[in-house]
Structures are given as C-alpha cells and as structure tokens.
Design an enzyme around this catalytic site. Structure first.
Site, mmCIF file in Angstrom:
data_model
loop_
_atom_site.group_PDB
_atom_site.id
_atom_site.type_symbol
_atom_site.label_atom_id
_atom_site.label_comp_id
_atom_site.label_asym_id
_atom_site.label_seq_id
_atom_site.Cartn_x
_atom_site.Cartn_y
_atom_site.Cartn_z
ATOM 1 C CB SER A 104 -8.344 0.418 -1.796
ATOM 2 O OG SER A 104 -9.197 1.344 -2.260
ATOM 3 C CE1 TYR B 264 -8.995 -2.853 -6.026
ATOM 4 C CE2 TYR B 264 -10.504 -1.323 -4.997
ATOM 5 C CZ TYR B 264 -9.348 -1.816 -5.515
ATOM 6 O OH TYR B 264 -8.398 -0.776 -5.747
HETATM 7 N N1 LIG Z 1 -5.658 3.997 -8.990
HETATM 8 C C1 LIG Z 1 -6.389 4.175 -7.789
HETATM 9 O O1 LIG Z 1 -7.243 5.145 -7.809
HETATM 10 C C2 LIG Z 1 -6.278 3.455 -6.424
HETATM 11 C C3 LIG Z 1 -7.005 3.579 -5.543
HETATM 12 C C4 LIG Z 1 -7.019 2.751 -4.499
HETATM 13 C C5 LIG Z 1 -6.031 1.570 -4.560
HETATM 14 N N2 LIG Z 1 -5.413 1.366 -5.553
HETATM 15 C C6 LIG Z 1 -4.646 0.245 -5.545
HETATM 16 O O2 LIG Z 1 -3.221 0.486 -5.843
HETATM 17 C C7 LIG Z 1 -2.558 -0.504 -6.745
HETATM 18 C C8 LIG Z 1 -2.094 -0.085 -8.048
HETATM 19 O O3 LIG Z 1 -3.450 0.194 -8.585
HETATM 20 P P1 LIG Z 1 -3.194 0.928 -10.395
HETATM 21 O O4 LIG Z 1 -4.214 2.023 -10.214
HETATM 22 O O5 LIG Z 1 -1.722 0.932 -10.535
HETATM 23 O O6 LIG Z 1 -3.850 -0.259 -10.915
HETATM 24 P P2 LIG Z 1 -3.753 -0.789 -12.473
HETATM 25 O O7 LIG Z 1 -5.007 -1.484 -12.879
HETATM 26 O O8 LIG Z 1 -3.236 0.527 -13.452
HETATM 27 O O9 LIG Z 1 -2.486 -1.601 -12.434
HETATM 28 C C9 LIG Z 1 -2.647 -2.937 -11.719
HETATM 29 C C10 LIG Z 1 -1.444 -3.832 -12.216
HETATM 30 O O10 LIG Z 1 -1.555 -5.058 -11.675
HETATM 31 C C11 LIG Z 1 -1.308 -5.861 -12.770
HETATM 32 N N3 LIG Z 1 -1.782 -7.261 -12.750
HETATM 33 C C12 LIG Z 1 -3.087 -7.461 -12.951
HETATM 34 N N4 LIG Z 1 -3.407 -8.993 -12.387
HETATM 35 C C13 LIG Z 1 -2.109 -9.438 -12.259
HETATM 36 C C14 LIG Z 1 -1.489 -10.752 -11.674
HETATM 37 N N5 LIG Z 1 -2.182 -11.855 -11.635
HETATM 38 N N6 LIG Z 1 -0.179 -10.869 -11.669
HETATM 39 C C15 LIG Z 1 0.544 -9.824 -11.588
HETATM 40 N N7 LIG Z 1 0.106 -8.702 -11.967
HETATM 41 C C16 LIG Z 1 -1.006 -8.402 -12.123
HETATM 42 C C17 LIG Z 1 -1.659 -5.342 -14.035
HETATM 43 O O11 LIG Z 1 -1.011 -5.867 -15.118
HETATM 44 C C18 LIG Z 1 -1.385 -3.760 -13.874
HETATM 45 O O12 LIG Z 1 0.099 -3.732 -14.151
HETATM 46 C C19 LIG Z 1 -3.760 -1.476 -6.614
HETATM 47 O O13 LIG Z 1 -3.593 -2.461 -5.524
HETATM 48 C C20 LIG Z 1 -5.090 -1.018 -6.378
HETATM 49 O O14 LIG Z 1 -5.885 -1.511 -5.896
HETATM 50 C C21 LIG Z 1 -5.433 2.234 -6.655
#
Ligand SMILES: NC(=O)c1ccc[n+]([C@@H]2O[C@H](COP(=O)([O-])OP(=O)(O)OC[C@H]3O[C@@H](n4cnc5c(N)ncnc54)[C@H](O)[C@@H]3O)[C@@H](O)[C@H]2O)c1
Length: 214
Positions: free
Chosen positions: A103, A116
């Site tokens: 991220s 995080y």
């Molecule tokens: N959305 C953003 O703006 C953003 C920005 C930077 C980085 N990211 C990164 O992108 C990736 C995806 O993010 P997102 O926005 O889709 O998040 P989200 O919260 O929508 O999805 C996260 C997923 O991880 C799953 N999860 C949580 N704990 C778990 C566990 N112990 N075992 C298995 N699955 C588990 C959840 O059920 C969910 O489906 C993450 O690594 C996040 O940090 C997202």
C-alpha cells in the site's frame, strides 16, 4: 493467465462464500491466511505457478490505543500471511511468480494506522528478501495501491472519501481491475525481467506524489 483464459485459480478468504459478482471459474477455499494449516490446504490443492498475497486487516487507532491483540491480528493477516504463503509454496515451485499487495501506507504516514503501515512496509522488505532467496526460479514483486474503491471504503464517510480523491492527481478512486491488471502483468512473462520491485510499482493515481502544504 486469468481464470477466463483457462487458468485454474483458487481464491482463499475467511468469508463464508465468495462475494456476489466474483468471476466465474474461480475455485474457493474458506480459510484464515494467517494460519499455517491454510497454506498446507492450498499446497494440497495442486501445483502453484502464481501466488497473490492480498488479504489485509485494518483496525484504525493511534499507536497508544492499539492493543497487542489488534497489532498481532493486523500483522498476522497483513504480513505473516505472506511469509507463510512463501514458506509453504515457494520451495515447491520450480518456476513462477509471487505478487504481494502492499500500500502507499508503506511510503507515508497517516494517523491511526500504525499496525497496518508496519505490515505494509514489512511487505516491501519481504518482497526484496524473497526475490533474492527464491530467484531465479521464482520472481517476487509488490504493488502499492492508493485509494481503490472496494468494500474497505464502506467504513469511510463521504468527506473522507472526497479528501482521498482530492489527494490524487487523477481526481478519482482507482478500480480493483486497475490494480488486478498490474498484478497480472507482474505475474506474467511480460514482466520476466522484474523481480524484487518492493516499492516501485505504485498504483495510486498520483496520490503519493502530491503534498498540499498550502
Ligand atoms: N482499497 C484500497 O484503497 C487499498 C489501498 C491500498 C492497499 N490496499 C490493499 O489491497 C488489498 C485488498 O484490499 P481491499 O480494499 O480489497 O480490502 P477489503 O477489506 O475490501 O478486502 C479484504 C479481504 O481480506 C479478507 N480477509 C481478512 N482477514 C482475512 C484472513 N485472516 N484470512 C483470509 N482472508 C482475510 C476479507 O474477508 C476481505 O475479503 C489489501 O492488501 C489492502 O491493504 C487497498
């Protein structure tokens, strides 16, 4: 290669079932990515060519209000899971690729995200480390998304969302597909000379290059 192009794809998530609208042809394993046995189940599923380590847990609080349980939970899902995936699967791969989702929090500080940010920063170092240890057989790279419209933003109000959009150059949220395209590229032979790109592949609409000091 995507499921639509004939690849066997296994999605792993703790949710009871895949989300509505998930692409067809993707098999589903319910499991906790921070648990060792989940990765043994993945290894038993079949030979692996590509690993995408993407799960995250976010619990917003400043460091002095973050409990050890919360810290461990966020590091477990956000960092240890990638280590467990690598430890279980990379030695079994004669060739292939791993992509870790970090991220922009790995690059800049934002209030309320100590665990995080530590997990995301750790992923960039882990990427370089794994690339060195498992190359040339396996390439390991990392993407750093900025604001991407996913259910993670459900807990952010309109003002917070507008602020994040204003902080981009491109003036909008990215889409999950725009990050997935970069991950697919890094995983593919198109990126055959890329490995260990721990902090270079930023997918953030310019979010991390803007600093508003006015
Ligand atoms: N959305 C953003 O703006 C953003 C920005 C930077 C980085 N990211 C990164 O992108 C990736 C995806 O993010 P997102 O926005 O889709 O998040 P989200 O919260 O929508 O999805 C996260 C997923 O991880 C799953 N999860 C949580 N704990 C778990 C566990 N112990 N075992 C298995 N699955 C588990 C959840 O059920 C969910 O489906 C993450 O690594 C996040 O940090 C997202």
């Amino acid at each position: 290669m995507r499921a639509a192009e004939g690849a066997r794809v296994l999605a792993v998530d703790v949710a009871p079932a895949p989300p509505e609208g998930a692409p067809g042809g993707v098999e589903y394993l319910r499991g906790d990515v921070s648990a060792e046995h989940t990765w043994e189940r993945v290894a038993a599923w079949g030979p692996i060519d590509v690993i995408v380590s993407n799960a995250a847990a976010v619990e917003v609080a400043p460091a002095h209000e973050t409990t050890l349980e919360s810290w461990n939970r966020q590091l477990g899902v956000g960092l240890t899971a990638a280590f467990l995936a690598a430890r279980t699967l990379l030695p079994r791969m004669e060739t292939g690729s791993m992509v870790l989702t970090s991220s922009v929090h790995a690059l800049v500080g934002l209030p309320g995200h100590p665990a995080y940010a530590a997990a995301k920063g750790g992923l960039t170092a882990l990427t370089r480390q794994l690339a060195v240890e498992y190359g040339p057989a396996v390439r390991v790279n990392c993407v750093l998304p900025g604001p991407i419209m996913t259910p993670a933003w459900d807990r952010v109000d309109d003002e917070g969302r507008a602020g994040s959009v204003r902080a981009t150059v491109l003036g909008r949220f990215g889409t999950p597909g725009e990050v997935a395209a970069v991950i697919a590229f890094l995983a593919s032979d198109e990126a055959a000379f890329m490995t260990g790109a721990g902090a270079g592949v930023v997918v953030d609409g310019g979010w991390s290059i803007v600093k508003d000091s006015a």
